[in-house]
Design an enzyme around this catalytic site. Structure first.
Site: not given
Lengths: 484, 483
Positions: A78, A153, A177
């Protein structure tokens, strides 16, 4: 079966037997990315040359007799995790061009083990969002239905795993997330206990809530990846100085006699009927496997959302103050003076949601409001933590839906931030309490995956992995592949 | 109407640790090229985290204990939010409501009367970078960013510029004794702000507080506060209002000048630093630090007076620097009671201090060891050289590091006590100066000193003054008898 479809554990076995090489495996995944990435848009940055060089190096290490479950395994990271020499933007325009001179501790650990890093995955800007629609660059698509969001996210990581664009990925979880996008994309995602994994190099959104964790094709892979990144880090004073259990060995498909708690506050109005049905069906599976299902209460659940939206933005308002265009990233070129430079850099560099949260947090910390908001929120946070403490005296783990409903349509909620926030009501409490949780697939609603969460006590990842693994062994939801 | 001044001081002192407050960079950045003592942590890069420098915590607690503070069992760090380019994170890690040390005091000596100045708190924080303003813009040097800094806040207990100056001097002495800071104001290792207000004598309420900044030397502190008291008093006498402002000391114009208004308090939005766990300060830990406390200047001064029987003023001067006090004690030990401690004190306070002043150096870098000083003093006591020559020899020792013996031998400075040899000089002096001779014979005995001087000059100071005096008396008696 194509190589890119393999789980980490499966690929490791083939690598061990010398049936495949890491270079072959990495090529297959890069090929897969080339085929589907235009539809999914999971990656902000792909680094194929570096990946192949790392794969070669991994093959050499293996040839020299080295072995570990992640040696030569292609993974995605990420974009809120710093990667030395590879641009790290946190999905924000304000960090465009920022190339960290250091690795996040979790990334350094993966590199040490010889993992192959494919690239950086899309995220809502600074991990603030639930759909990747807040990314400063583009929105990622849900592999199960391209018109729907992948969640957020860590939506890029979740979509990349679900679409076989990597074997596993790292994400971060501040209020859900990891678990929410895992649920939306039909994969497994684990949020470790706060303090289990180092936050060094994880670009802070809310420091007292952020935690990195794995997103994988199944529970076993989650255990493998968690094993690799867990442990005390002298560079992170909030990381726990505790020994790390062997998560992989703890994977016994046996829940006989275990008590699984169902919080009554999680099955109220607002939850999609099909989601509730899928989660209840999952409870039946555990019951059949010999677990005892008990009702528990987490009475302060309704306060989790307001508490979260005070504490997280308050911390964020300070954490994001360093993005001023002075030392790195985007800087407005024609400023009149330093204050003009600050204003314009941030006006252009930050997106709407980030600005909204900076304002919320600044307000909550302001003189005259601190006691009423921040201090009060911290007190309620303690009550939420005590809810969990009490519940874990009655059960070994808690079962709950990960989200009230499956993945929504792209654009459906962008104009209604409150509606967007409400989608996270089942995941926020866990972060506030600092405990651990894993989301695994448990069915479908209108062709979209549904996730169930197993929540565990602090530093008790072995229990939730075991409960999840038992369910997975008894079901086939994790084997479903999106029609790409 | 009479007015009185109320003064409180805020002092920032850089802590002498090897590394910075929250990272491993060297804190000794003096004379290093800009931005060479930096890393991702002190540059505030995304994703980095602070790690507490234990040595800085201990130095702060040690300071607090020396200032008679209470060390709470629980302390924490907080974020102080404000935007400025020299502050890389956009917030400073500091301490807000739970500092490391609280409620202490420091004693100053007002010409014999002792006065306690309260210490409200001592807390730990990180320093900022430095802005360098050039014609076409500003540059930032982050070498200083993250250097550990302690802030020592006094109570508003001082009533004059003199008291403030004494407080600051005493505080610096203590910091230097503890070895926690150089206390160098000119180099910015110690920075000081004064809060000054004035009220009618006898009034219970405080006047409006003015913050005085830009105090870059001890002299500036005294002058600026004195100026500010006068300015505010004059305003009140004229029936005008004192505004709540920040004033800066203008070194050249010798006055305080308006910097900015403080009518609206700045909101730093303090909140607990989530990246650092709170500090639990066990009593064992505090006790262990307390055991490291050295003898502090006041105690040392009292001991010097009692143990060595030296004068109070000399003792006070000797204990101002720990190195001087140590020097004195080493000298006393080397003297093995052959030289009195008061003689040793006289030489240090007089001659050594003069040489240090003249050469702008410190006792720690002096070439004359205490043992060498004693060797010199013994030569004087034995009569090998006299005191005047001794001072010259000390000058030479100070410059070259040679021993007193060697210098005396080399330059042939041994004292002349031989009567035959000296009688010649005495007779010559009398013969050459008929007028003073007449005066003497006329009964003006003070002229004797003049003749001694003449002989000393002629012998380049080597004459034994006692012998000279005796011979002069003899020779003058001869003249008297002739009459």
């Amino acid at each position: 079966m194509e190589l890119y479809e393999l789980t980490i554990a499966q690929a490791h076995e083939l690598l061990q037997k010398r049936e495949i090489s890491s270079v072959e495996l990495t090529r297959s995944v890069l090929q897969r990315i080339e085929t589907v990435e235009t539809k999914i848009k999971a990656y902000l940055r792909i680094t194929p040359e570096e990946a192949l060089a790392q794969a070669e190096k991994a093959d050499q290490r293996r040839a020299q007799g080295e072995d570990n479950p992640l040696l030569g395994i292609p993974l995605a990271i990420k974009d809120v995790l710093c990667t030395k020499g590879v641009e790290t933007t946190c999905g924000s325009r304000i960090l465009q061009g920022f190339v960290p001179p250091f690795d996040a501790t979790v990334v350094a650990k993966l590199r040490e083990l010889g993992s192959v890093l494919l690239g950086k995955t899309n995220t809502d800007e600074f991990a603030m969002g639930s759909s990747t629609e807040n990314s400063g660059f583009f929105t990622t698509h849900n592999p199960w239905n391209l018109e729907h969001v992948p969640g957020g996210s860590s939506g890029g990581s979740a979509a990349a795993v679900a679409a076989d664009e990597c074997l596993g990925a790292l994400g971060t979880d501040t209020g859900g997330s990891i678990r929410q996008p895992a649920a939306f994309c039909g994969i497994a995602g684990l949020k470790p206990t706060y303090g289990r994994v180092s936050r060094y190099g994880l670009v802070a959104f809310a420091s007292s809530l952020d935690q990195a964790g794995p997103l994988c094709k199944d529970v076993k892979d989650c255990a493998i990846l968690l094993q690799a990144i867990a442990g005390h880090d002298p560079k992170d004073s909030t990381s726990a100085n505790l020994s790390v259990p062997n998560f992989v060995e703890a994977l016994q498909p046996d829940v006989k006699g275990m008590r699984l708690g169902v919080p009554k506050e999680y099955f109220t109005e607002g939850i999609d009927a099909k989601v509730a049905e899928a989660v209840h069906a999952a409870l039946d599976v555990w019951a059949e496997l010999g677990a005892e299902i008990v009702e528990v209460s987490l009475p302060h659940t309704e306060y989790a959302l307001p508490v979260y939206y005070i504490i997280a933005p308050a911390e964020a308002s300070a954490n994001l103050a360093r993005y001023d265009g002075v030392r790195y990233g985007y800087s407005y070129p024609e400023a009149k003076d330093i204050w003009d430079a600050y204003r314009k850099t941030r006006e252009i560099g930050f997106g709407a949601e980030v600005k909204r949260r900076i304002m919320l947090g600044t307000y909550a910390l302001s003189a005259g409001y601190y006691d009423a908001y921040y201090l009060k929120a911290q007190k309620v946070r303690t009550l939420i933590k005590e809810d969990f403490d009490r519940a874990y005296q009655q059960c070994d783990a808690i079962i709950a839906p990960t989200t009230p409903m499956p993945a929504f349509r792209i654009g459906e909620r962008v104009d209604d931030p409150l509606q967007m926030y409400l989608g996270d009501i089942f995941t926020l409490s866990l972060n506030l309490a600092g405990v651990c949780g894993i989301s695994i697939p448990c069915g479908f609603a209108d062709g979209l995956p549904v996730g169930v969460q197993i929540l565990g006590d602090a530093y008790d990842e072995t229990t939730i992995l075991r409960v999840a693994y038992a369910y997975e062994q008894a079901t086939e939801w994790h084997l479903q592949k999106p029609p790409l | 109407m009479k007015y009185e001044a109320i003064i409180g001081m805020e002092v920032h002192a850089q802590i002498l640790t090897a590394s910075k407050m929250f990272c491993g960079c060297s804190a000794d950045y003096a004379s290093a090229p800009p931005n060479t003592h930096v890393c991702p942590v002190c540059l505030g890069m995304p994703g980095v985290l602070p790690v507490i420098n234990q040595a800085a915590v201990e130095a702060t607690i040690l300071t607090g204990l020396a200032l008679n503070c209470t060390i709470p069992e629980f302390s924490k760090f907080d974020r102080k939010n404000y935007p400025y380019p020299d502050l890389p994170k956009g917030y400073q890690i500091s301490q807000y409501d739970l500092p490391l040390c609280i409620n202490g005091w420091l004693e100053i000596d007002l010409g014999g009367t002792k006065k306690r100045i309260g210490i409200r708190r001592v807390h730990l924080e990180e320093d900022t970078g430095k802005l360098i303003h050039e014609e076409d813009g500003s540059l930032i040097d982050f070498n200083r960013a993250g250097v550990p800094l302690m802030e020592i806040v006094s109570e508003a207990d001082m009533r004059s510029a003199e008291e403030a100056w004494l407080y600051l001097t005493k505080l610096r002495t203590i910091l230097r004794y503890l070895g926690v800071s150089t206390g160098n104001m000119e180099e910015g290792a110690m920075r000081c702000e004064a809060n000054v207000s004035v009220r009618p004598l006898g009034s219970k309420e405080f006047g409006t507080k003015v913050e005085v900044k830009n105090l870059n030397s001890f002299r500036a502190v005294r002058q600026a506060i004195a100026y500010e008291i006068e300015r505010q008093t004059k305003l009140l006498q004229e029936g005008k209002r004192v505004h709540q402002v920040t004033m800066g000391w203008d070194e050249h114009r010798h006055r305080t000048v308006f910097q900015r208004s403080k009518e609206f308090a700045e909101d730093y939005r303090y909140f607990p630093e989530p990246d650092l766990p709170p500090l639990e300060l066990s009593r064992e830990f505090v006790q262990e630090i307390r055991s490291r406390l050295p003898e502090l200047p006041d105690a040392k001064r009292e001991r010097f007076i009692a143990q060595y029987g030296i004068k109070g003023d000399d003792a006070a001067l000797l204990v101002e620097e720990r190195a001087t006090a140590d020097y004195f004690e080493r000298a006393v030990a080397a003297a093995q009671k052959q030289i009195t401690p008061q003689t040793i004190a006289n030489w240090i306070v007089g001659e050594i201090f003069r040489l240090l002043r003249e050469n702008t150096t410190e006792i720690s870098s002096i070439k004359v060891s205490p043992e060498q000083l004693i060797e010199l003093l013994k030569l004087i006591q034995e009569g090998t050289i006299n005191a005047t020559v001794g001072k010259e020899v000390l000058d030479e020792m100070f410059a070259t590091g040679k021993s007193a013996q060697a210098i005396v031998k080399e330059k042939g400075l041994t004292q002349i006590s031989d009567e035959e040899q000296l009688r010649q000089f005495v007779q010559e002096a009398l013969a050459k100066n008929p007028k003073p001779l007449q005066q003497y014979l006329a009964g003006k005995e003070a002229v004797l000193g003049f003749f001694i001087g003449q002989v000393m000059r002629a012998t380049r100071g080597q004459a034994n003054v006692h012998v000279v005096r005796k011979l002069l008396q003899e020779e003058l008696d001869k003249y008297k008898n002739k009459e």
